[in-house]
Structures are given as C-alpha cells and as structure tokens.
Design a protein around this motif. Structure first.
Motif, short mmCIF file in Angstrom:
data_model
loop_
_atom_site.label_atom_id
_atom_site.label_comp_id
_atom_site.label_asym_id
_atom_site.label_seq_id
_atom_site.Cartn_x
_atom_site.Cartn_y
_atom_site.Cartn_z
N HIS A 165 0.81 -1.21 0.00
CA HIS A 165 0.00 0.00 0.00
C HIS A 165 0.85 1.26 0.00
CE1 HIS A 165 -3.17 2.84 0.92
NE2 HIS A 165 -2.55 3.19 2.04
N LEU A 166 1.86 1.31 0.85
CA LEU A 166 2.66 2.52 0.98
C LEU A 166 3.46 2.78 -0.29
CD1 LEU A 166 3.96 2.26 4.67
CD2 LEU A 166 2.03 3.57 3.77
N ALA A 167 4.06 1.74 -0.84
CA ALA A 167 4.85 1.90 -2.07
C ALA A 167 3.97 2.32 -3.23
CB ALA A 167 5.58 0.60 -2.39
N LYS A 168 2.77 1.73 -3.32
CA LYS A 168 1.85 2.07 -4.40
C LYS A 168 1.37 3.50 -4.28
CE LYS A 168 -0.81 1.02 -7.94
NZ LYS A 168 -0.23 0.88 -9.30
N PHE A 169 1.03 3.91 -3.06
CA PHE A 169 0.57 5.28 -2.83
C PHE A 169 1.68 6.26 -3.21
CE2 PHE A 169 -0.42 9.15 -0.68
CZ PHE A 169 -1.78 9.18 -0.46
N ASP A 170 2.87 6.01 -2.75
CA ASP A 170 3.99 6.91 -3.01
C ASP A 170 4.28 7.00 -4.51
OD1 ASP A 170 6.29 8.54 -2.01
OD2 ASP A 170 7.44 6.96 -2.98
N ALA A 171 4.29 5.87 -5.19
CA ALA A 171 4.58 5.85 -6.63
C ALA A 171 3.51 6.59 -7.41
CB ALA A 171 4.72 4.42 -7.12
N ASP A 172 2.24 6.34 -7.07
CA ASP A 172 1.15 7.00 -7.77
C ASP A 172 1.16 8.50 -7.53
OD1 ASP A 172 0.29 4.62 -8.83
OD2 ASP A 172 -1.39 4.35 -7.44
N PHE A 173 1.43 8.91 -6.29
CA PHE A 173 1.45 10.34 -5.98
C PHE A 173 2.59 11.04 -6.73
CE2 PHE A 173 3.00 13.83 -3.14
CZ PHE A 173 1.94 14.69 -3.36
N ALA A 174 3.76 10.42 -6.75
CA ALA A 174 4.89 11.02 -7.46
C ALA A 174 4.60 11.14 -8.95
CB ALA A 174 6.15 10.18 -7.22
N LEU A 175 4.01 10.10 -9.53
CA LEU A 175 3.68 10.12 -10.95
C LEU A 175 2.59 11.13 -11.23
CD1 LEU A 175 3.92 8.95 -13.81
CD2 LEU A 175 2.36 7.11 -13.11
N MET A 176 1.56 11.14 -10.42
CA MET A 176 0.44 12.05 -10.62
C MET A 176 0.87 13.51 -10.56
SD MET A 176 -1.97 14.17 -8.88
CE MET A 176 -1.95 13.66 -7.19
N THR A 177 1.62 13.88 -9.54
CA THR A 177 2.04 15.27 -9.39
C THR A 177 2.99 15.70 -10.51
OG1 THR A 177 3.76 14.54 -7.83
CG2 THR A 177 1.71 15.40 -6.90
N GLY A 178 3.86 14.78 -10.93
CA GLY A 178 4.77 15.11 -12.03
C GLY A 178 4.02 15.46 -13.29
N GLU A 179 3.02 14.65 -13.64
CA GLU A 179 2.24 14.89 -14.85
C GLU A 179 1.34 16.12 -14.70
OE1 GLU A 179 2.76 13.44 -17.59
OE2 GLU A 179 3.81 11.60 -17.04
N LEU A 180 0.69 16.25 -13.54
CA LEU A 180 -0.24 17.35 -13.34
C LEU A 180 0.49 18.69 -13.30
CD1 LEU A 180 -3.21 18.03 -13.04
CD2 LEU A 180 -3.02 17.61 -10.58
N ASN A 181 1.64 18.73 -12.67
CA ASN A 181 2.42 19.98 -12.64
C ASN A 181 2.84 20.42 -14.04
OD1 ASN A 181 2.29 20.13 -9.85
ND2 ASN A 181 4.24 19.07 -9.53
#
Length: 301
Positions: A269-285
């Motif tokens: 859960h923690l690794a998935k959350f962290d990976a998704d958040f990093a990917l999401m913010t990179g693309e959204l920014n």
C-alpha cells in the motif's frame, strides 16, 4: 493517489517552509471528532491513512489532508420541532413569538438534537509544490477549496496565494480556440463543451460526446455564445474539463500514464501510494505549466 479535480493557486511570495516545520504546524491543528454539542469539527489527518506523518513528500510536492466531521440535522426535523415549540408558547401566552425569540428557540433545539444526530465525515487532499510555487486542491467546489486554504492559513499563520488563472478573460480564449480551431499543441479537443450567452437571458448550450469543431458549435458562437467549459486532452495523457475560473474538473489520467506504475506491487500500500502520488504530481504539474502558456488572451496579441 489520483486527483480527479484541481483548483490551483499561486503563491504571491516564495513558500520556503521546510517540510519538518510544515509537519509541526499541522500537528498543532490535528483532527478531533465532534463532541456531543459540536456541529462541525475540522483538522489535519495523516496524508496516507494508517501512517503517522501529516505530510507526505515526493520530490518537491508535499501532500496534506484535511478531515471534516459534521453532525447531520435535517432542516425539516429542526423546522418541525421549532413550529411545535412556537405554537405551544403562543397558545400559552396568547400572543405571537417574535423573530428574535424564534432564533433563540431554534438554537436551543439544535443543541438538544445534536447528541442524537448522525455524523458524516470527509477528507480533502491538497499538495504544495515548492518548485512551481503552487497549491493544488482536489475538489470540484471552490468553497471547499477555500475552506481548506483558510484552515491551512490558520495552521501556518499566513498563506499568501491567489487563484492561478490568466490575466485576460478565459472564456474569450476558449471561444477563440474553438471558433478558429486554433488550440495550441500538445492539447487537443475532447467531445464536451458548454456555451453561454453573456446577456441577461444567458441562453446556454451543453453538448456532450460532440465534435466541438462542427458547424452546430460554430453557429452557437456566431449567435453570441461564449465557451464557458471545454473538455481537453493534454499530450494524450490527461483528459479534463477546463472551466471559466481556470479550475480543472473531471480530471482523468489515461492508461498511458497509469501503466507506468504497473510494476509496483498493488499489495504494498505505501509503495503504491507513493509511486502514484509522485507520478500524478509530475504529470499534473507539467500540464498546469503548459496550460498557463496557452491561455494568454489571443485577441490581445
């Protein structure tokens, strides 16, 4: 962790608060559940459920979460109880109950009912990007976004921000894009559009699953309507609705983005959350930055 809406705000002064200090400030305003006489409570909770940190950091992005708990008192229940109490007093006194006393009675009734009321809770996420100097709130409601920012301002002592939007009128820009089929790359039109006239009658047209370059849309523009909401796709990665207030709504990250994290174990859960958040913010920014370069009012150029 994928945002599906984005109200975006720009810092007017550099935000350079260290993550440790941000963590400490939020810990002073933690969420506490409603007591028997509380109608609403708000406070910060862990950015990742089940962990202890209020702030989750990925690169230059710091994620925070505001929890709200509210007692649910149907207005009809309060109204019925108030009418019954007012009628009883009027029968006893032989005269009408005044407006001020009615308000006092209503407040007393609410306090009596609160301990028996159901509660509902919600979580609202936002992230701060210190490189782009922006805050992005994951909500479709301007009021909810402002509420989170007000609580963050209270927690930090100050929060110098303004809505991230063009200097010119965005509806003019969006209308120009559609009218002239002149949408800057790497954006493409999706198939939803909302047009509205600016006169008192404010005639509107909402078209879904519709080619926005077709003659029907052009006719609406010719007849004096302007584009107030426009569905776009950015770089074949993210589909979203751009609103007249520059908010991004119904944000959908397409498969080409989400597939990048397919190798992250879903049971971690923690690794998935962290990976998704990093990917999401990179693309959204990146989307936010490129969008800002497109919306200079074309009629002013």
């Amino acid at each position: 962790m994928w945002f599906n809406n984005a109200f975006i705000y720009q810092f007017t002064k550099p935000f350079d608060t260290p993550n440790e200090e941000l963590e400490s400030s939020l810990n002073e305003h933690l969420f506490r559940p409603c007591g028997s006489q509380d109608q609403l409570k708000q406070g910060w909770v862990s950015a990742i459920p089940g962990t202890s940190n209020m702030v989750h950091v990925a690169g230059k992005n710091a994620l925070v979460c505001l929890k709200t708990e509210e007692k649910v008192l149907p207005s009809s229940v309060v109204k019925d109880a108030l009418e019954e109490k007012v009628q009883l007093l009027q029968n006893e006194r032989g005269q009408k109950v005044g407006k001020k006393e009615k308000q006092t009675l209503k407040e007393e009734i609410v306090q009596q009912l609160l301990p028996k009321a159901f509660t509902k809770s919600s979580r609202l996420y936002a992230y701060i990007n210190t490189e782009k100097q922006i805050i992005v709130v994951n909500t479709s409601s301007a009021n909810k976004a402002e509420n989170l920012l007000a609580f963050l301002r209270q927690s930090l002592g100050s929060l110098p921000i303004l809505p991230h939007k063009p200097d010119g009128d965005l509806i003019v820009t969006m209308t120009h894009w559609v009218k002239n089929n002149d949408l800057p790359s790497p954006f493409t039109f999706a198939n939803d559009i909302e047009l509205k006239a600016l006169d008192e009658e404010a005639a509107a047209a909402k078209l879904k699953n519709h080619d926005v370059t077709e003659e029907e849309v052009q006719l609406h523009i010719t007849n004096g309507k302007y584009v107030h909401k426009l569905a776009l796709v950015w770089a074949e990665k993210i589909k979203f609705n751009l609103n007249e207030d520059a908010a991004l709504k119904q944000v959908k990250f397409l498969d080409i983005v989400k597939e990048q994290n397919d190798d992250v174990a879903s049971d971690d859960h923690l690794a998935k959350f962290d990976a998704d958040f990093a990917l999401m913010t990179g693309e959204l920014n990146e989307l936010i930055e490129e969008l800002a370069t497109t919306w200079t009012n074309p009629e002013e150029n």
